[in-house]
Design a protein around this motif. Structure first.
Motif: not given
Lengths: 172, 519, 708, 241, 97
Positions: B153-159
């Protein structure tokens, strides 16, 4: 003896007087969503779908049903661009103003359409036929410039194409 | 009976796909041809839309862009047999734009009927969820962690890490909230998933629910996407009827259901906490963090908040394994990224590629340069908050780190192309105008700063004490970047600063020194 | 806008309005109070306030304030301004003359719950040592006397078991006959906060009040009972608890008398009180009664808050006992988050109760008939006291009409407006030979007074107030008394003139005397209150040097608590063909009590007259539309008000407030009263409502009447 | 929570409500301070007598994080977290003063002042003025731009007025109406730069759901909501009946 | 309403006796559910501790004169108890246990 004066006016009204609206339709919408949590947006969408806008008078009815205040409901209505407090024109034309469409000439297109309709973005034509609004991306960026007429997405829009469509839906 | 596929994707519809489908049906009857018109979705080759595909023994043969008026001619040319026609593009799968992609998440895009469960399963659908249900929830979480999937989504935090937090939280209820408020200009991959393959998103949600112990999901879709909303509702009904959603999924004892929530015209609701506020029926005001939504999210409960593409990538990870997925990409950018080409580009469309493809490959090789044919002057990568690049940066690889080094971002993977007619000062001003229009109004740098920045740019453009106003604009951008509550205020300066950096002449400012160009 | 002036000085004091007793900083410019800022350290309000205490302080230097003593020979004569000495001497002479003519018992005194503890204490001392009788009463007679009686009988202490903050730990909140969001707004805010945090809310009230339903506050069960059926419904809750065995046996066995419980359980367990029988009689769904009972019993922390809707009935004391019984049966006492708590109307009603301003009780809730108790006072005061109970306020009026009661010293009360069956009160007042009124304004009662002693507002004196949670807080002098004397000083001078010499330099000496004579206040002193901000009684040096937040934690004052038998006895006030509606009365947020203060403030902007709330169906039947003038007639009298069609009242019930003298709401209330305390039955009057003639004509008629 | 509030001294606003967790020790500008877990860095700083400037925070209300003048630096963390919304952690090292922080706070204050009546800056005595003094920023470089300075004053309530020109949209009034009073009569209308405080549906306060408890006036840091009685001749008492 | 007769020597009565009878009966109604013995004692205690002696005396005088017409039986019993000399002044603490 003091001069006879009329008693102070009757206590203030509990809510301001707003124009009448279809309370039954609003009640039906409220009933439909009664058991859903966080139901205010769906309710406002449905009321707007049914009545064309969210009448200010309905705010109190909604607030009571949701056990919230009129202020809260009003705050929500005014936060979201979608909700109208007054009816729109018979047709709503939204022109995308975002970058992808800008790259394909949407600024020019907007100016042309404003000239064509004789009203600016955010306004309704004098005859009440068309409300012209900005929109920020319709997800149709691969086919810019994009527009939306009465809910229908349009791609690779030109002034001529819009004029044809507006004529077809009966502008004026 | 010949199967003719006409997309129902909203871009195709915006170009008359319904009229084309109707014309084909009418023409078939008129000619007594045995035709079955199937409404698939888009492959993402939008310059060809409406792209009509005819199923032949040699595979699907494409014709596009088709106008309803072209239909009699197509019949006349024998398109049902794959006959030659000016609009013919040959076997669709062989179109270089598509053939060179690595489609994992979008494998079914434009291929299947979006809401046919039979079609979905026939093309590998539900295998991920089946496998997940056979595993322990914690193992599912670890599989996603191992895949290296980061939020698209944009923030690229590890899911996977996010899932771990939610799974570990103790609470009476947990939620999965899908962020489908795709508001970035130049992006449409979420829309394509929802319209073209809604099951894959719902499958991903159910897997997330199983892995984290959540029982209810919300898909928060922006109201500008009516077709996506309809497709999701339809797909949900199909899954419920088939026992893949509901109180007890396929007798596994795991229950999960979801509802579609429609936004109401607020870009900020793409910010995860504002989205949660909106789902709860409030003004979409950004919440501060911590607490993270994973600990205290929707209705105060632990909530997985993922973007559409992130969740749509989960079924393939579960199906093919973490290793398979992680083998795509490089460094800490793993898997594939759906890149969306938009704006003034000849071949606008969706490119799913492993991380590492350069901007030049994307814009020139896939995109074919500008649609206007004029020289390319600027690119905006990552949406309205993304930086503008000039053509000197075309060889940058599209990965999180490389873009960050140049004060840019992958964002949602959208690339908007501009030719040399662009006025970059106007674009910079627009970035702040957009921020002012879409600011939730909570924090001051964003609420007041965006308006003041527009005013400063106006003054610079009017030549009013330009050096001082330029200096003040830089100071203001710094305050917005460092002091804003969320990314909207914090990143709105990026397009402005990058425009100033690469295109100072458009502002009437002297050329930037080389030092200023190097970040 | 110009820059607002910055206040020069601020004094922390206690609000003189409702029983919440909020702490405020009174800020002044040039000696005039310019604003009241809620005090964050105020333990009752934690920095919050309401439209009355926060803003409506302006009455204090209103031009209507009387600043010079006045006397007159008869109530027909005009007032004559005199000096303090003359006024005091005249009053004392009259009292002595009347006692000489009609006997010692022919005079009495009434203290005010708007005055300080020290002043109330002095008033009862005045009656006992100055008048040498026990004819002393206070306004809680007409509001919360049943609380003191009922809670004393069950729990052993006639006061709230909890501190206000305790509600923030409650899981279930039962509100009976109270509307805290209007009557006790600051506490109401705390209640709503707890409800927003998830506590269950049960409300027993004939009206659909703000507490029942407002933004983010919705009662889980609302028992909109028919006025007058409190005891019936509360017994029915008890019925469900005992028949479904939801009671807390170990608590009962440990803290109460098991045999009493059994006796009580047999009574309420009788089919007479089953919800199926009670429901139709009280106008309720039996299922709702069951749900409320189950929720209350389940807790785990259930608390009760109640108001005048419980006490102002012919079975008011019984109703309070019902609440005590319920809490005992479920073990909801003696912890945080539980308890039984009255919400008291006036700022110092609790003080009025504590300080012995009763005809039958001395300071600290002890009987005048108790020789030992009386002895301790006699030793301290050096005078022999009357060992028999005196007359209660309504009985004083009765006696006046009977010709045996002739003079009264009234401090800061307005019985003509506030007491029931106004015609009866007026006749009684007229029959007296000397009424001494000490007040801020020429009230309705002043029309019948012979001596007017100008009193001081709470901003003009030092002392203490005791709020509804037993919290004793400091009242500090913010500005000098407008008429020159603090109220306690007036009483002292009158006492001296009556021949009993006393002298106090400061109210702290009076509190020291209270501490000497009352076990609950034993440890109190100005110094301690100054140090702690406020102190809740019981406070004693040995066990509770800093006071007590929660009562009954280990034992009850009498060791064990008592279950009382609370059979339902319907009120004699019945609807009939002639009077088919039930009138119930209450209050509104922006006005206070008889309105003496709030009517002289900007609060009129919200509520400038009393109105009659009537259900739409009842109104339609009578051809009444919103805003019509209507006449309301009961068996006792009639008045007229403007009607307001309201969803808050049920069909068959009408409602009004009594904040405005010209409304004469008490012209129609009955003289029925609580069996134990004579607390009037304000909450149930059978009436008929008739639309008056055309609106404009009615306007004129009322205007003429009001200005006459 | 209330039991903790009692420990508060009257003259100090700790910025965020007290918590009752286990003790946590951290340093503020090198000064060690121990506060309950769950407390904010802002509260800890006030406890350490190193109070951070603040506008949207007050200890009567839950933290909100909108005003951005309370930013601090925390060792080992990127950026400038708001001290009101950042919970303390053991061993945390917080810096409340630096040139960088001063620059950011000044930048934010300039934005506030760019939409605040300039004539009301000198001589004022509100919390905003305290922050103006603390940051040393009393003017702004933005010239005359879009603003709310001409919005009409709402004088409908008998006791207080609302002057939108002085409103900094910190929502303290809205939050006080919700959290402290529980009436929910106020809201923010619109969004972004157009955001403004509104009573009910944008009515005069007197016609709204407002019950005039004064919690909003108490909460307002700028005297945008202020008692009429503080103005000479601005307020008349009711006529006697 | 069947009321009692006027009290003898009405001039001295502190309160109209009709009202006193009604009040006494109300008290009696409360104590009615108590067992015999406790019931009367309850009425007695209440009158003893809460009523002005003139009110008690007026009521007792009325009973003496009229036999107590209009009074509930156990209220009459309580009044008799009240009139019994030598009964100690016992503080009221609910009905005897």
């Amino acid at each position: 003896m003091k001069e006879a004066v009329l008693p102070k006016p009757l206590r203030r009204p509990e809510a301001p007087q707003y124009p009448a609206y279809d309370t039954a339709q609003v009640a039906a919408v409220l009933a439909r969503w009664a058991d859903t949590s966080g139901n205010l947006l769906p309710i406002l969408h449905d009321i707007q779908r049914a009545l064309g806008h969210v009448p200010p008078g309905a705010v109190g009815q909604i607030a009571r049903a949701l056990n919230r205040s009129r202020a809260e409901v009003h705050g929500v209505i005014t936060f979201y661009h979608d909700f109208r407090q007054a009816p729109a024109g018979r047709h709503v034309l939204k022109l995308c103003q975002a970058e992808s469409c800008q790259a394909m000439g949407s600024r020019q297109l907007t100016a042309e359409v404003e000239a064509l309709l004789g009203c600016r973005l955010g306004e309704t034509t004098a005859d009440g036929a068309v409300t012209l609004e900005p929109v920020y991306c319709l997800g149709n960026c691969a086919c810019s410039p994009a527009a939306m007429l009465d809910g229908r997405v349009l791609g690779r829009v030109t002034r001529a194409k819009l004029e044809r469509l507006l004529d077809a839906v009966g502008r004026g | 009976m010949v199967k003719v596929c006409v997309p129902r994707d909203s871009s195709a519809l915006s170009l008359g796909a319904d009229e084309v489908a109707a014309a084909i049906a009418v023409e078939a009857v008129r000619r007594g041809a045995a035709v079955r018109v199937v409404r698939t979705s888009s492959r993402g080759l939008f310059w060809l839309e409406p792209l009509v595909e005819v199923e032949t023994p040699a595979g699907r043969i494409g014709f596009g862009p088709v106008d309803a008026a072209d239909v009699p001619g197509l019949f006349a040319a024998g398109f049902l047999g794959g006959g030659e026609h000016a609009l013919g593009v040959g076997p669709v799968a062989e179109i270089p734009f598509l053939k060179r992609q690595e489609r994992l998440t979008f494998a079914r895009a434009g291929v299947t009927e979006p809401t046919s469960l039979v079609d979905y399963e026939a093309h590998g659908g539900l295998r991920g969820l089946r496998r997940a249900l056979s595993m322990a929830p914690a193992a599912v979480v670890e599989e996603v962690v191992a895949s290296g999937l980061r939020g698209r989504g944009g923030a690229a935090f590890p899911t996977g890490i996010k899932w771990r937090t939610v799974a570990a939280a103790e609470a009476p209820r947990k939620y999965v909230a899908v962020n489908a408020d795709e508001g970035d200009s130049g992006t449409y991959s979420d829309r394509m998933v929802m319209e073209g393959d809604p099951f894959v998103l719902l499958e991903g949600m159910a897997i997330a629910g199983y892995a984290t112990g959540a029982s209810h999901g919300y898909v928060y879709v922006r109201s500008e996407y009516p077709h996506a909303i309809a497709a999701l509702e339809e797909a949900l009904a199909v899954l419920r009827a088939a026992g893949w959603y509901g109180a007890d999924i396929q007798g596994s004892g795991f229950g999960f259901d979801a509802e579609v929530r429609v936004g109401a015209g607020a870009y900020i609701c793409g910010e995860e906490t504002a989205m949660l506020e909106s789902i709860e029926g409030r003004r979409g005001m950004v919440r501060f963090k911590p607490p993270l939504p994973a600990i205290k999210g929707l209705f105060g409960m632990p909530t997985v908040v993922n973007n559409v593409v992130s969740l749509a990538s989960v079924p393939v990870i579960l199906d093919r394994g973490a290793r398979f997925y992680a083998d795509f990409g490089l460094g800490s950018s793993r898997g594939t990224l759906p890149i969306q080409l938009a704006g003034n580009v000849r071949r606008a469309g969706l490119v799913e590629k492993a991380f590492g493809v350069t901007l030049r490959e994307l814009v020139e090789e896939y995109g074919g340069g500008t649609r206007s044919g004029r020289p390319l002057r600027a690119l905006q990568v990552g949406g309205p908050l993304g930086a503008y690049f000039d053509s000197s940066l075309l060889d940058l690889p599209l990965d999180y780190e490389a873009l960050a080094r140049h004060r840019g971002m992958v964002g949602h993977g959208g690339i908007v192309v501009f030719d040399d007619t662009v006025d970059m000062a106007a674009q910079a001003r627009y970035a702040m105008e957009f921020c002012a229009v879409e600011s939730c109004g909570k924090c001051t740098p964003c609420r007041i700063g965006s308006t003041r920045a527009q005013e400063l740019i106006d003054r610079i453009l009017r030549g009013e004490d330009a050096p001082a106003n330029h200096a003040q604009l830089l100071k203001l951008c710094d305050v917005m970047e460092s002091a804003s509550l969320c990314a909207l205020g914090g990143m709105a300066p990026w397009p402005v600063l990058s425009a100033l950096r690469y295109f100072p002449g458009d502002f009437g400012l002297p050329p930037a020194t080389e030092a200023a160009r190097v970040v | 806008m110009p820059i607002p002036r910055k206040p020069e000085r601020s004094v922390v004091t206690t609000c003189a309005y409702c029983g919440v007793g909020c702490g405020f900083r009174a800020e002044t410019i040039g000696g005039r109070v310019v604003r009241m800022v809620p005090w964050k350290e105020g333990k009752a309000n934690h920095g919050h306030g309401c439209v009355k205490g926060r803003f409506a302080f302006d009455y204090y230097d209103h031009p209507d304030r009387v600043k010079v003593p006045m006397i007159r020979g008869s109530i027909e004569e005009p007032w004559r301004e005199v000096g303090w000495d003359e006024a005091i001497a005249h009053a004392a002479t009259e009292l002595k003359r009347i006692q000489g003519t009609y006997g010692r018992g022919s005079v009495g005194a009434v203290s005010s719950s708007r005055c300080t503890n020290e002043e109330i204490f002095l008033m009862q001392k005045f009656a006992r040592v100055g008048l040498r009788n026990n004819n002393i009463d206070n306004c809680s007679r007409i509001c919360h006397s049943p609380t003191q009686f009922g809670l004393q009988a069950t729990l052993g202490a006639g006061a709230a078991s909890q501190h206000f903050d305790s509600i923030l730990q409650a899981d279930v909140i039962l509100v009976v006959g109270a509307n805290p969001t209007e009557g006790h707004p600051v506490f109401g805010s705390m209640l709503k906060r707890r409800v927003r945090e998830g506590a269950k809310l049960l409300v027993i009230d004939p009206r659909r009040t703000e507490t029942v339903e407002s933004a983010h506050c919705l009662a889980d069960v609302h028992l909109a009972l028919r006025p007058g059926t409190n005891v019936l419904v509360l017994d029915s809750l008890a019925h469900v608890i005992v028949t479904e065995r939801l009671h807390d046996e170990s608590f009962i066995r440990e803290r109460c008398h098991w045999n009493e419980f059994e006796q009580w359980a047999a009574l309420v367990g009788h089919a007479r009180y089953s919800p199926d029988v009670v429901g139709p009689e009280a106008g309720l769904d039996p299922e709702h009664i069951r749900r409320a009972a189950r929720l209350y019993a389940a807790g785990p922390r259930s608390t009760i808050y109640y108001g005048l809707g419980v006490t102002e009935h012919s079975q008011g004391s019984t109703g309070v006992m019902c609440l005590g019984n319920l809490a005992l049966a479920c073990g909801h006492l003696g912890r945080e988050g539980v308890g039984v708590n009255p919400l008291r109307g006036q700022g110092n009603v609790q003080g009025g109760s504590c300080l012995g301003s009763w005809p039958h009780m001395l300071t600290g809730y002890r009987f005048v008939t108790d020789d030992a108790v009386r002895g301790s006072f006699e030793r301290d005061w050096g005078i022999e006291l009357d060992p028999e109970p005196g007359l209660r306020l309504p009985n004083m009026f009765d006696a006046a009409l009977a010709g045996t009661f002739k003079a009264m010293y009234i401090q800061g009360e307005d019985p003509v407006q506030s007491d029931p069956n106004q015609n009866h009160v007026v006749a009684a007042m007229r029959s007296m030979e000397c009424v001494i009124l000490q007040d801020l304004f020429l009230t309705e009662t002043a029309k019948f007074a012979h001596v007017f002693l100008p009193g001081s507002s709470a901003l003009e004196k030092n002392g203490t107030f005791t709020n509804a949670e037993r919290r004793v807080s400091m009242v500090r002098k913010v500005c000098e008394p407008l008429a020159g004397l603090e109220d306690w000083q007036i009483t002292v001078r009158l006492m001296n003139a009556m021949g009993y010499p006393v002298h106090y330099d400061h109210p702290s000496q009076i509190l020291d005397e209270i501490a000497r004579l009352s076990p609950a206040y034993e440890g109190m002193s100005f110094e301690l209150i100054e140090r702690n901000g406020s102190v809740q009684w019981p406070c004693n040096r040995k066990d509770a040097p800093d006071g007590t937040e929660v009562l009954h934690t280990r034992s009850f004052p009498r060791g064990r608590a008592n279950f009382m038998l609370t059979a339902y006895v319907p009120t004699q006030e019945r609807t009939s063909d002639r009077y088919p509606l039930l009138l119930t009365t209450g209050r509104i947020l922006s006005q206070y009590n008889v309105g003496t203060q709030t009517r002289r403030t900007g609060n009129l902007a919200w509520y400038a007259e009393d109105v009659l709330d009537i259900h739409e169906a009842d109104a339609r039947q009578r051809g009444i539309v919103d805003g019509d003038w209507v006449s309301i007639a009961s068996r006792y009298g009639s008045t007229r008000l403007r009607a307001r069609i309201s969803e808050r009242v049920s069909q068959g019930t009408v409602y009004t407030t009594f904040h405005f003298a010209q409304s004469k709401a008490n012209a129609i209330t009955s003289d029925l009263s609580d069996w134990a305390t004579n607390c009037p039955e304000y909450k149930v009057t059978a009436v008929e409502v008739v639309r008056m003639q055309a609106r404009q004509a009615a306007d004129r008629a009322v205007a003429a009447e009001v200005s006459a | 929570m209330w039991s903790e509030l009692r420990a508060l001294r009257d003259e100090i606003d700790y910025g965020t409500p007290p918590r009752d967790g286990a003790p946590v020790t951290l340093t503020i500008d090198g000064v060690a301070v121990t506060v309950p877990a769950g407390s904010s860095v802002m509260l800890a700083a006030a406890e350490a007598r190193r109070a951070v400037p603040k506008l949207c925070a007050t200890d009567m209300l839950e933290a909100f994080g909108s005003c951005r003048v309370c930013l601090v630096e925390i060792e080992g963390r990127r950026g400038y977290p708001a001290s009101c919304t950042t919970p303390v952690e053991p061993g945390m090292a917080v810096r409340t003063r630096s040139d960088r922080l001063q620059a950011l706070r000044a930048g934010v204050m300039e934005l506030y002042l760019s939409d605040f009546p300039a004539a009301d800056i000198p001589g004022g005595w509100s919390e905003l003025h305290e922050v103006i003094q603390a940051t040393g920023v009393a003017q702004h470089p933005y010239g005359r731009g879009e603003n709310h300075l001409d919005a009409p004053v709402d004088e409908s309530n008998p006791y207080f007025l609302f002057d939108p020109a002085k409103c900094i949209v910190c929502s303290r009034c809205v939050r006080a109406c919700e959290e402290v009073q529980g009436t929910f009569a106020l809201t923010i209308e619109g969004r972004g730069f157009a955001s403004k405080v509104a009573a009910s549906q944008g009515q005069p306060f007197l016609d709204s759901e407002c019950v005039s408890c004064g919690a909003c006036v108490q909460a307002c840091p700028t005297q945008s909501l202020v008692e009429k009685s503080l103005f000479v001749g601005g307020y008349r008492r009711a006529d006697s009946p | 309403m069947s009321g009692p007769a006027k009290a003898p020597g009405g001039e001295q009565a502190v309160i109209d006796v009709e009202r006193l009878v009604a009040m006494a009966n109300q008290i009696g109604d409360f104590f009615a559910p108590y067992p015999r013995g406790q019931r009367e004692e309850g009425v007695r205690n209440h009158l003893r501790n809460y009523w002005d002696p003139r009110m008690r005396e007026a009521l007792l005088a009325y009973v003496a004169a009229s036999g107590g017409t209009g009074l509930h039986a156990h209220v009459l019993d309580g009044l008799r108890l009240l009139a019994t000399p030598g009964v100690e002044r016992k503080a009221y603490a609910g009905p005897p246990q």
